[in-house]
Design a protein around this motif. Structure first.
Motif, PDB file in Angstrom:
ATOM      1  N   LYS A  36       1.113   9.645   7.402  1.00  0.00           N
ATOM      2  CA  LYS A  36       2.263   8.492   6.360  1.00  0.00           C
ATOM      3  C   LYS A  36       3.393   9.725   5.932  1.00  0.00           C
ATOM      4  O   LYS A  36       4.488   9.387   5.869  1.00  0.00           O
ATOM      5  CB  LYS A  36       1.725   8.827   5.274  1.00  0.00           C
ATOM      6  CG  LYS A  36       1.737   9.633   3.966  1.00  0.00           C
ATOM      7  CD  LYS A  36       0.652   8.593   2.975  1.00  0.00           C
ATOM      8  CE  LYS A  36       0.520  10.254   1.900  1.00  0.00           C
ATOM      9  NZ  LYS A  36       1.897  10.301   1.283  1.00  0.00           N
ATOM     10  N   ARG A  38       7.238  10.117   7.142  1.00  0.00           N
ATOM     11  CA  ARG A  38       8.239  10.571   8.338  1.00  0.00           C
ATOM     12  C   ARG A  38       8.337  11.262   9.975  1.00  0.00           C
ATOM     13  O   ARG A  38       8.487  11.955   9.689  1.00  0.00           O
ATOM     14  CB  ARG A  38       9.753  10.391   7.147  1.00  0.00           C
ATOM     15  CG  ARG A  38       8.947   9.178   6.348  1.00  0.00           C
ATOM     16  CD  ARG A  38      10.628   9.147   4.888  1.00  0.00           C
ATOM     17  NE  ARG A  38       9.978   8.297   4.519  1.00  0.00           N
ATOM     18  CZ  ARG A  38      10.321   6.337   4.605  1.00  0.00           C
ATOM     19  NH1 ARG A  38      10.472   6.190   5.726  1.00  0.00           N
ATOM     20  NH2 ARG A  38      10.248   6.271   2.646  1.00  0.00           N
ATOM     21  N   GLN A 205       2.391   8.108  13.444  1.00  0.00           N
ATOM     22  CA  GLN A 205       2.823   8.695  11.564  1.00  0.00           C
ATOM     23  C   GLN A 205       3.076   6.500  11.569  1.00  0.00           C
ATOM     24  O   GLN A 205       3.276   5.741  11.993  1.00  0.00           O
ATOM     25  CB  GLN A 205       4.527   8.800  11.744  1.00  0.00           C
ATOM     26  CG  GLN A 205       4.847  10.047  12.559  1.00  0.00           C
ATOM     27  CD  GLN A 205       5.746  10.948  12.127  1.00  0.00           C
ATOM     28  OE1 GLN A 205       6.683  10.217  12.073  1.00  0.00           O
ATOM     29  NE2 GLN A 205       6.081  12.587  12.018  1.00  0.00           N
ATOM     30  N   CYS A 206       2.737   6.738  10.082  1.00  0.00           N
ATOM     31  CA  CYS A 206       2.868   5.144   9.660  1.00  0.00           C
ATOM     32  C   CYS A 206       4.101   4.230   9.749  1.00  0.00           C
ATOM     33  O   CYS A 206       4.244   3.138  10.237  1.00  0.00           O
ATOM     34  CB  CYS A 206       3.230   5.275   7.630  1.00  0.00           C
ATOM     35  SG  CYS A 206       1.400   5.609   7.616  1.00  0.00           S
ATOM     36  N   SER A 207       5.370   4.860  10.215  1.00  0.00           N
ATOM     37  CA  SER A 207       6.410   4.460  10.304  1.00  0.00           C
ATOM     38  C   SER A 207       6.514   3.780  11.955  1.00  0.00           C
ATOM     39  O   SER A 207       7.366   2.740  12.188  1.00  0.00           O
ATOM     40  CB  SER A 207       7.982   5.157  10.079  1.00  0.00           C
ATOM     41  OG  SER A 207       7.713   6.324  10.875  1.00  0.00           O
ATOM     42  N   THR A 241      -4.129   4.750   3.913  1.00  0.00           N
ATOM     43  CA  THR A 241      -3.009   5.739   3.861  1.00  0.00           C
ATOM     44  C   THR A 241      -1.488   4.951   3.537  1.00  0.00           C
ATOM     45  O   THR A 241      -0.556   5.115   3.244  1.00  0.00           O
ATOM     46  CB  THR A 241      -3.251   6.515   5.579  1.00  0.00           C
ATOM     47  OG1 THR A 241      -4.339   7.626   5.458  1.00  0.00           O
ATOM     48  CG2 THR A 241      -1.328   7.243   5.725  1.00  0.00           C
ATOM     49  N   PHE A 242      -1.638   3.530   3.933  1.00  0.00           N
ATOM     50  CA  PHE A 242      -0.869   2.555   3.852  1.00  0.00           C
ATOM     51  C   PHE A 242      -0.124   1.879   2.689  1.00  0.00           C
ATOM     52  O   PHE A 242       0.842   1.972   2.219  1.00  0.00           O
ATOM     53  CB  PHE A 242      -0.808   1.307   4.999  1.00  0.00           C
ATOM     54  CG  PHE A 242      -0.398   1.493   6.748  1.00  0.00           C
ATOM     55  CD1 PHE A 242       1.037   1.122   7.069  1.00  0.00           C
ATOM     56  CD2 PHE A 242      -1.884   2.419   7.239  1.00  0.00           C
ATOM     57  CE1 PHE A 242       0.085   1.748   8.694  1.00  0.00           C
ATOM     58  CE2 PHE A 242      -1.633   2.550   8.623  1.00  0.00           C
ATOM     59  CZ  PHE A 242      -0.163   2.371   9.244  1.00  0.00           C
ATOM     60  N   SER A 245       1.685   4.180   0.878  1.00  0.00           N
ATOM     61  CA  SER A 245       3.367   4.731   2.369  1.00  0.00           C
ATOM     62  C   SER A 245       4.816   4.124   1.879  1.00  0.00           C
ATOM     63  O   SER A 245       4.779   2.957   1.091  1.00  0.00           O
ATOM     64  CB  SER A 245       3.652   3.857   4.092  1.00  0.00           C
ATOM     65  OG  SER A 245       4.338   4.549   4.724  1.00  0.00           O
ATOM     66  N   THR A 247       7.325   3.832   3.361  1.00  0.00           N
ATOM     67  CA  THR A 247       7.580   2.532   4.445  1.00  0.00           C
ATOM     68  C   THR A 247       6.674   1.458   4.517  1.00  0.00           C
ATOM     69  O   THR A 247       7.333   0.403   5.136  1.00  0.00           O
ATOM     70  CB  THR A 247       7.110   3.560   6.313  1.00  0.00           C
ATOM     71  OG1 THR A 247       7.644   4.802   5.252  1.00  0.00           O
ATOM     72  CG2 THR A 247       7.767   2.290   7.430  1.00  0.00           C
TER      73      THR A 247
END
Length: 288
Positions: A36, A38, A205-207, A241-242, A245, A247
């Motif tokens: 997560k 950036r 990565q999440c983004s 995880t999200f 986040s 993001t």
């Protein structure tokens, strides 16, 4: 697995690079979740040479291909590629495009593709000539599983998993962009290869995942659910995880795409499936 295996004459490696997959990041796969963290500050791709000699070798001894060569001008930087017309003809999209092109006195055709990324188009050409693109899929006979070639000592792929895309001014998963490009060109086998490779990527990565999911929704028809379903399943598997986040939170606030309604439905179905399993008497459960 791949039906076409001809020595390459047209594929090139673009100098446009995305960010490397972080070795410290958690896995993109089901068992490890996702990172997560950036992005580091974005890196602009290096300006590529427009010389065709740097991109392709258009002839080879003993080649059985037809001599008709197509010049392809790719991307905002106008990178020059060249390929045999009959190889490009494997794509219905190129068949239509080339049938409308005027053939000049040098027996060549020129096609402009200003919206394509050179690195992605290079992979498409590599697939058309070799039946795969770097990094190749290899079958591990001992494990009876498919893997990406050239893994490092930690089992991670050493190649770039992301690519800088001018339209989004940021990084996207390379295999997602290749899948969408293959869908545009009508290359069904390339779509299957790209989808399988994406499932093997890790440390994303999440983004990047969310940006790639938005790109997938924007560049695939509603009838093509495979890539979309991949992202929905990934986010559900990595929901812990999200959920943390920033993001993801910002994405949900902004909304505006079909992605988040589909995600809501998929999450509801996931919860229903779990509830059904827990309430069904053990003797009545069926396992497949």
């Amino acid at each position: 697995m791949f039906s076409r295996r001809i020595d390459p004459h047209a594929a090139s490696k673009s100098s446009s690079k995305g960010h490397k997959v972080s070795k410290s990041s958690s896995s993109f796969s089901k068992s490890h979740g996702v990172s997560k963290s950036r992005h580091e500050p974005r890196r602009r791709p290096t300006t590529a040479s427009s010389s065709a000699a740097n991109d392709v070798s258009m002839t080879s001894p003993g080649s059985t291909l037809t001599p008709s060569i197509v010049t392809l001008v790719v991307g905002k930087e106008q990178r020059i590629f060249a390929a045999h017309e009959d190889v490009l003809g494997a794509s219905p999209w190129f068949q239509r495009m080339l049938s409308e092109q005027y053939m000049d006195s040098q027996n060549t055709k020129r096609v402009h593709l200003p919206d394509e990324e050179p690195e992605i188009f290079s992979s498409v050409l590599e697939f058309l000539y070799k039946g795969d693109y770097y990094p190749r899929l290899v079958h591990n006979k001992r494990r009876n599983s498919w893997e990406l070639e050239q893994l490092d000592e930690e089992g991670r792929n050493s190649s770039e998993a992301t690519v800088y895309h001018h339209d989004v001014d940021g990084d996207l998963l390379k295999d997602t962009v290749i899948y969408c490009t293959a869908d545009k060109y009508g290359l069904e086998e390339l779509k299957r290869v790209a989808l399988r490779k994406q499932g093997l990527q890790s440390g994303i990565q999440c983004s990047t995942i969310l940006a790639s999911a938005r790109y997938a929704y924007a560049n695939t028809p509603d009838t093509d659910s495979k890539l979309r379903a991949h992202y929905l399943a990934l986010i559900i598997r990595s929901r812990s995880t999200f959920k943390r986040s920033g993001t993801m939170q910002l994405e949900m606030y902004n909304g505006g795409t079909q992605l988040f309604f589909d995600l809501f439905v998929a999450l509801c179905n996931h919860v229903d499936d779990i509830s059904s399993t827990q309430t069904t008497p053990r003797s009545n459960r069926h396992f497949f």
